[in-house]
Design a protein around this motif. Structure first.
Motif, short mmCIF file in Angstrom:
data_model
loop_
_atom_site.label_atom_id
_atom_site.label_comp_id
_atom_site.label_asym_id
_atom_site.label_seq_id
_atom_site.Cartn_x
_atom_site.Cartn_y
_atom_site.Cartn_z
N VAL A 230 60.86 -41.59 18.02
CA VAL A 230 59.31 -40.69 18.28
C VAL A 230 58.53 -41.18 19.16
CG1 VAL A 230 57.39 -39.56 17.20
CG2 VAL A 230 59.97 -40.02 15.59
N SER B 108 51.52 -53.16 20.61
CA SER B 108 51.32 -52.75 21.94
C SER B 108 51.44 -53.63 23.18
CB SER B 108 51.01 -51.25 22.13
OG SER B 108 50.66 -50.73 21.54
N GLY C 11 57.28 -51.13 16.68
CA GLY C 11 56.65 -52.39 17.13
C GLY C 11 55.75 -53.32 16.87
N ASP D 82 47.86 -54.94 22.51
CA ASP D 82 48.26 -56.11 21.50
C ASP D 82 47.38 -56.05 20.11
OD1 ASP D 82 50.05 -57.98 23.20
OD2 ASP D 82 48.17 -59.22 23.86
#
Ligand SMILES: Cc1cc2nc3c(=O)[nH]c(=O)nc-3n(C[C@H](O)[C@H](O)[C@H](O)COP(=O)(O)OP(=O)(O)OC[C@H]3O[C@@H](n4cnc5c(N)ncnc54)[C@H](O)[C@@H]3O)c2cc1C
Ligand SMILES: Nc1ncnc2c1ncn2[C@@H]1O[C@H](COP(=O)(O)O)[C@@H](O)[C@H]1O
Lengths: 248, 324
Positions: A50, A110, A107, A114
């Protein structure tokens, strides 16, 4: 999807301007996709990806499909909304609220900002058990066993599914799509979802944290470089650390 | 009076210095803004740390004690913080940016519909919210951020502020809390720790960091010897933690730890932006690298161009002499 942190940029009057408008798959998400594919190879199931963003988000989704993901979902936005982690977390939790899944993998941060907030925000909003900063994942029965990097050691955490996890890039080396994967990705479906169909408008997502300006980080001055006979320069620098830098 | 509440992180039976740095900053802001400076300690023996915390100016300290806090677990930590915030009603909650904090900050913000900004290098509080500076783009750029909300959560990189003592006698408020391990959906099975007595990189005055140039046992021994002469912590680049040469907890950089020691010695490290992001705030940087064009030299105060096998032995010997 993040701007390439290695690409050239300028700062003009407080604005960050990337010389080329190049967006890449966030390294930490690439690891999340890789690990999902490995788990799928071992245990079966489907890998869906997504991505929230403007039209070019579909290129990032294609990259993940070329790696081997089965299906893409593109939640479409106008692209100049200035969202923060909370905005993305709101969209993701609205989207996943009525979906069935075993593992929601994100994750850990980013690569450009961060921030590292979205994952645990989504987990809390969806009331899912979660672990962040995963460096290893295993499936055991109905549980996901996460090895997470903590402050001083690695914590082995067992999560019942459904659960959420955020991935470090220290988990694996994401595969580079081969030609076959790239060709196959073109035939894989990408569903486009409008924000309105999730019952949200971009105004509702107005971020609580805003970057009002950027500045160049004051660059460190390169100091003295010592070249020559190893024995001499080593002793010279050791002396200077004591007498000049005062750090011994 | 509204307050600024600082979370005091405890790890391995010790207060994390970085949380006292944040408390020192919170105290300065509280004094300037007419806020009350408060702290919260969540640990199985939380009350034993209150003396050290009141030294840094907290006038009220909330303690939450339960055996469940013997190790980091996100669910009980979140509930405890949430409960303390209900009582304290702070305007701002400040944290040191540890892995423990990173694990819960977003969830706490979502739980409290709070504004949040993570991993700042400085922050201030105004009537309209929090302003902060945070490194972005692999720490090549600084973003000036404004955060609104009530409350607002902020986490601060270690080494951003100095410790400033400001002794007070604090009122200690114990908040009742119990949670049993069986209630938890997420189960902590075990912790795989690196050798117990390694120096915490966030608190180390000096760090000796090894990169891919450190290829074998001989080089590793040189690293250890140098670290022991300087009483330094050992860090590593991703190239070496990934290869299993050093424990992953020692990785320095964007994925690993952000450090700011007085002295950082990078040995056989090329200086990729993701590594530099984690060490560029060190006071004095020394680089030892055989490639004169290695990017690490652009951030080094003292650059030694040479083979580490040849440079380190005389370097160590000279330092031993200086140390006497
Ligand atoms: C999203 C992301 C996050 C990352 N996070 C991190 C992170 O947190 N930390 C991190 O370190 N990296 C991180 N990286 C990886 C980073 O980009 C580099 O790959 C890594 O830092 C390289 O490590 P290195 O300098 O040890 O190895 P190399 O780049 O291979 O450099 C080795 C150096 O050693 C020198 N050398 C070799 N032999 C000798 C000798 N005998 N004597 C002296 N010098 C010698 C060489 O000249 C060379 O400069 C990240 C990457 C990404 C994409
Ligand atoms: N536009 C987006 N689309 C999909 N997921 C996103 C998006 N932005 C952030 N995320 C998820 O949130 C993680 C980063 O969180 P953060 O560091 O808070 O920005 C990423 O690794 C993704 O998993």
């Amino acid at each position: 999807m993040v701007p390439d942190v290695a690409a050239p940029f300028q700062i003009k009057e407080g604005e960050l301007i990337m010389d080329a408008d190049r967006m890449v798959l966030n390294a930490y998400d690439a690891s999340a996709v890789e690990e999902a594919l490995v788990l799928k190879e071992k245990h079966g199931g489907e890998v869906e990806v997504v991505c929230i963003g403007p039209a070019k988000a579909s290129e990032t989704i294609r990259k993940a499909l070329a790696m081997g993901a089965d299906k893409g979902i593109h939640i479409s936005t106008s692209g100049d909304e200035g969202f923060d982690s909370a905005s993305y977390a709101s969209i993701l939790s609205s989207f996943f609220g009525d979906k069935e899944f075993d593992i929601l993998s994100l994750g850990k941060q980013s690569q450009d900002t961060d921030s590292g907030l979205t994952g645990s925000m989504v987990a809390e909003k969806l009331n899912l058990p979660y672990a962040t900063n995963a460096v290893g994942l295993e499936i055991e029965g109905n549980n996901l066993v996460v090895k997470r990097q903590g402050d001083s050691g690695q914590e082995m955490i067992e999560l019942p599914t459904p659960c959420a996890v955020t991935c470090s890039n220290d988990m694996n080396e994401p595969r580079i799509p081969n030609l076959k994967g790239i060709m196959a990705s073109k035939r894989k479906p990408i569903d486009v979802v409008e924000l309105s169909s999730l019952g949200i408008s971009e105004e509702d997502l107005s971020p609580a944290s805003k970057v009002i300006s950027y500045e160049q980080k004051p660059a460190r001055q390169a100091g003295k470089k010592f070249e020559g006979e190893a024995d001499e320069i080593a002793r010279e620098v050791a002396q200077l650390l004591d007498t000049e830098a005062n750090v011994i | 009076m509204s307050s600024i509440l600082t979370y005091i992180a405890i790890s391995d039976g010790k207060i994390k210095r970085s949380s006292l740095e944040v408390l020192s900053r919170s105290k300065a802001i509280a004094d300037a803004q007419g806020l009350s400076c408060e702290a919260v300690i969540i640990d199985q023996i939380a009350s034993s740390y209150t003396d050290s915390v009141q030294k840094y100016g907290a006038s009220k300290i909330y303690t939450v004690e339960d055996p469940i806090f013997d190790q980091h677990r996100n669910t009980p930590l979140l509930s405890a913080l949430s409960k303390v915030m209900e009582t304290a009603q702070p305007k701002v909650v400040a944290f040191a940016s540890t892995e423990g904090t990173k694990d819960i900050l977003g969830a706490l913000a979502a739980n409290k519909t709070a504004g949040v900004v993570a991993d700042v290098s400085s922050f201030d509080v105004s009537s309209s919210g929090v302003t902060a500076k945070r490194p972005v783009m692999a720490a090549k750029v600084v973003g000036n951020v404004e955060v609104s909300g009530n409350p607002i959560l902020v986490s601060v990189r270690s080494g951003s502020y100095d410790l400033v003592e400001s002794p007070t006698t604090a009122e200690v408020v114990s908040i009742g809390f119990t949670m049993s391990r069986d209630e938890l959906k997420a189960k902590l099975r075990e912790i795989i720790s690196a050798t117990g007595d390694t120096i915490d990189l966030n608190e180390a005055e000096s760090i000796v960091a090894a990169g891919r140039g450190v290829k074998d046992g001989e080089a590793k021994n040189l690293i250890s010897e140098l670290a022991s002469v300087l009483n330094a912590g050992i860090g590593a680049s991703r190239a070496l933690t990934e290869a299993g040469v050093y424990d992953p907890s020692l990785q320095i950089g964007q994925t690993g730890k952000v450090v700011s020691p007085q002295l950082y010695i990078a040995i056989g490290i090329s200086g990729a932006i993701q590594h530099v992001a984690g060490m560029a705030n060190s006071k004095v940087i020394v680089a030892i690298n055989k490639d004169p064009d290695a990017p690490i030299f652009e951030v080094a105060d003292y650059g030694i161009v040479g083979d580490l096998y040849k440079v380190l032995p005389p370097f160590i010997e000279e330092l031993k002499k200086i140390k006497g």
